[in-house]
Design a protein around this motif. Sequence first.
Motif, PDB file in Angstrom:
ATOM      1  N   SER A  37       0.733  -1.060   0.133  1.00 42.77           N
ATOM      2  CA  SER A  37       0.162  -0.076   0.006  1.00 42.77           C
ATOM      3  C   SER A  37       0.813   1.144  -0.159  1.00 42.77           C
ATOM      4  O   SER A  37       1.739   1.280   0.928  1.00 42.77           O
ATOM      5  CB  SER A  37      -0.945  -0.200   1.244  1.00 42.77           C
ATOM      6  N   LEU A  38       0.769   2.095  -0.941  1.00 46.74           N
ATOM      7  CA  LEU A  38       1.279   3.539  -1.379  1.00 46.74           C
ATOM      8  C   LEU A  38       0.566   4.643  -1.266  1.00 46.74           C
ATOM      9  O   LEU A  38      -0.213   4.480  -2.474  1.00 46.74           O
ATOM     10  CB  LEU A  38       2.483   3.190  -2.164  1.00 46.74           C
ATOM     11  N   ASN A  39       0.520   5.477  -0.605  1.00 53.42           N
ATOM     12  CA  ASN A  39      -0.236   6.575  -0.739  1.00 53.42           C
ATOM     13  C   ASN A  39       0.751   7.818  -1.096  1.00 53.42           C
ATOM     14  O   ASN A  39       1.220   8.281  -0.298  1.00 53.42           O
ATOM     15  CB  ASN A  39      -1.151   6.995   0.581  1.00 53.42           C
ATOM     16  N   LEU A  40       0.588   8.374  -2.214  1.00 61.06           N
ATOM     17  CA  LEU A  40       1.475   9.639  -2.656  1.00 61.06           C
ATOM     18  C   LEU A  40       0.444  10.680  -3.155  1.00 61.06           C
ATOM     19  O   LEU A  40       0.802  11.611  -3.858  1.00 61.06           O
ATOM     20  CB  LEU A  40       2.364   9.175  -3.934  1.00 61.06           C
ATOM     21  N   ARG A  41      -0.713  10.796  -2.582  1.00 65.59           N
ATOM     22  CA  ARG A  41      -1.600  11.861  -2.843  1.00 65.59           C
ATOM     23  C   ARG A  41      -1.089  13.400  -2.626  1.00 65.59           C
ATOM     24  O   ARG A  41      -0.525  13.372  -1.620  1.00 65.59           O
ATOM     25  CB  ARG A  41      -3.002  11.539  -1.930  1.00 65.59           C
ATOM     26  N   GLY A  42      -1.123  14.061  -3.649  1.00 65.73           N
ATOM     27  CA  GLY A  42      -0.761  15.362  -3.460  1.00 65.73           C
ATOM     28  C   GLY A  42       0.701  15.626  -3.356  1.00 65.73           C
ATOM     29  O   GLY A  42       0.932  16.892  -3.056  1.00 65.73           O
ATOM     30  N   THR A  43       1.635  14.672  -3.777  1.00 62.60           N
ATOM     31  CA  THR A  43       2.916  14.898  -3.770  1.00 62.60           C
ATOM     32  C   THR A  43       3.618  15.370  -5.170  1.00 62.60           C
ATOM     33  O   THR A  43       2.833  15.145  -6.048  1.00 62.60           O
ATOM     34  CB  THR A  43       3.725  13.446  -3.360  1.00 62.60           C
ATOM     35  N   ARG A  44       4.912  15.364  -5.402  1.00 62.40           N
ATOM     36  CA  ARG A  44       5.256  15.784  -6.578  1.00 62.40           C
ATOM     37  C   ARG A  44       6.044  14.512  -7.325  1.00 62.40           C
ATOM     38  O   ARG A  44       7.229  14.513  -7.883  1.00 62.40           O
ATOM     39  CB  ARG A  44       6.396  16.906  -6.500  1.00 62.40           C
ATOM     40  N   VAL A  45       5.593  13.400  -7.161  1.00 61.71           N
ATOM     41  CA  VAL A  45       6.085  12.126  -7.544  1.00 61.71           C
ATOM     42  C   VAL A  45       5.954  12.316  -9.109  1.00 61.71           C
ATOM     43  O   VAL A  45       5.021  12.831  -9.575  1.00 61.71           O
ATOM     44  CB  VAL A  45       5.403  11.048  -7.047  1.00 61.71           C
ATOM     45  N   THR A  46       7.040  11.638  -9.847  1.00 66.43           N
ATOM     46  CA  THR A  46       6.911  11.815 -11.454  1.00 66.43           C
ATOM     47  C   THR A  46       6.568  10.631 -11.921  1.00 66.43           C
ATOM     48  O   THR A  46       6.539   9.390 -11.406  1.00 66.43           O
ATOM     49  CB  THR A  46       8.289  11.971 -11.711  1.00 66.43           C
TER      50      THR A  46
END
Length: 424
Positions: A362-371
């Motif tokens: 499970s990985l939550n990257l909501r609202g980040t600057r991930v590319t």
Amino acid sequence: MSTALREGVSPTKGPAASARCPPRAARVCRRWQEAASQPALWHTVTLSSPLAGRPAKGRVKAEKKLLASLEWLMPNRFSQLQRLTLIHWKSQVHPVLKLVGESCPRLTFLKLSGCHGVTADALVMLAKACCQLHSLDLQHSMVESTAVVSFLEEAGSRMRKLWLTYSSQTTAILGALLGSCCPQLQVLEVSTGINRNSIPLQLPVEALQKGCPQLQVLRLLNLMWLPKPLGRGVAPGPGFPSLEELCLASSTCNFVSNEVLGRLLHGSPNLRLLDLRGCARITPAGLQDLPCGELEQLHLGLYGTSDRLTLAKEGSPLLTQKWCHTLRELDLSGQGFSEKDLEQALAAFLSTPEGSHPALCSLNLRGTRVTPSTVSSVISSCPGLLYLNLESCRCLPRGLKRAYRGLEEVQWCLEQLLTSPLPS
């Protein structure tokens, strides 16, 4: 088997309906009659009051019918009852608890949700009659602190789990815990009610560590609290050596800092779950210094955090390099880490020993600057990834900014990232 499942009724219909159901079920066939009459099946029961919303004229009749039903049910069906939940009882809690004390000697868990009129006499009587009672949930109920303290003084030596809703009386209850009345306590949860208390709870961290040395789960949920200052020259507390879960999630003003977290966890090498959602003052450097080396769930999401806060842009690799071999769930939503920083952090899941795969599911990257390239790499290196949240990720193609649930959706996201043009 729970009452609701066994009787085929919704627990919201209340005990008056539940009391009528055993005869109905028993009339289906002989086997159903035998099953409905076995006390061994009645080990988990939820009783919701049927009085809510009724006019005052009908309450007396309903109460008499209710109590009459329970007076028969408890000695005839509840003799092996282990878990009891009372929901929205406003006036008849005392006689019901008296019946429980007389008929349910095997009770281990009691939950009073939205109940009023819980007296010290009733709780103490129950503690004396039910010698196996070790878990008490009083969240969202109106219970005087004197009643809870009296109960803990009687049953504290065997208490394992305690759930409370914070109010002005919580300090008195915590005082009993600090006095070592519950040395075997394993779970302590204090959460805020519907009407939040504006006065912060001052928590003596070191005193709690001494009073509850066996604590495995500590939850302070959506609670405004402050640690009691540690005086000069005062040695650190013994820590929580058995602690496996610490939850300090909050959407209110949060004063949890690296120093506070260090005081809580300096003696907790076995921590598995750390929930710091909303704790914007915590930094990756502070987390790296923690003694727990096998963390499985780390939640650092920032939801509704003030725009005036300056978020760290670097440091996320410190987290994944420390725990990439054990992390199953990682939540970085709302964090301000740069594209390069996130790339380096998630690259830690690529460098695993030959023949093994990361545990991340499970990985939550909501609202980040991930590319896109970073997301593609982490999906490819984590075949067990079952949940991926990419909502509001500004660097991703517009159609892919959503949450993905299940292996098929996550793999579909990977295919789209590999074929979609980069956002302009």
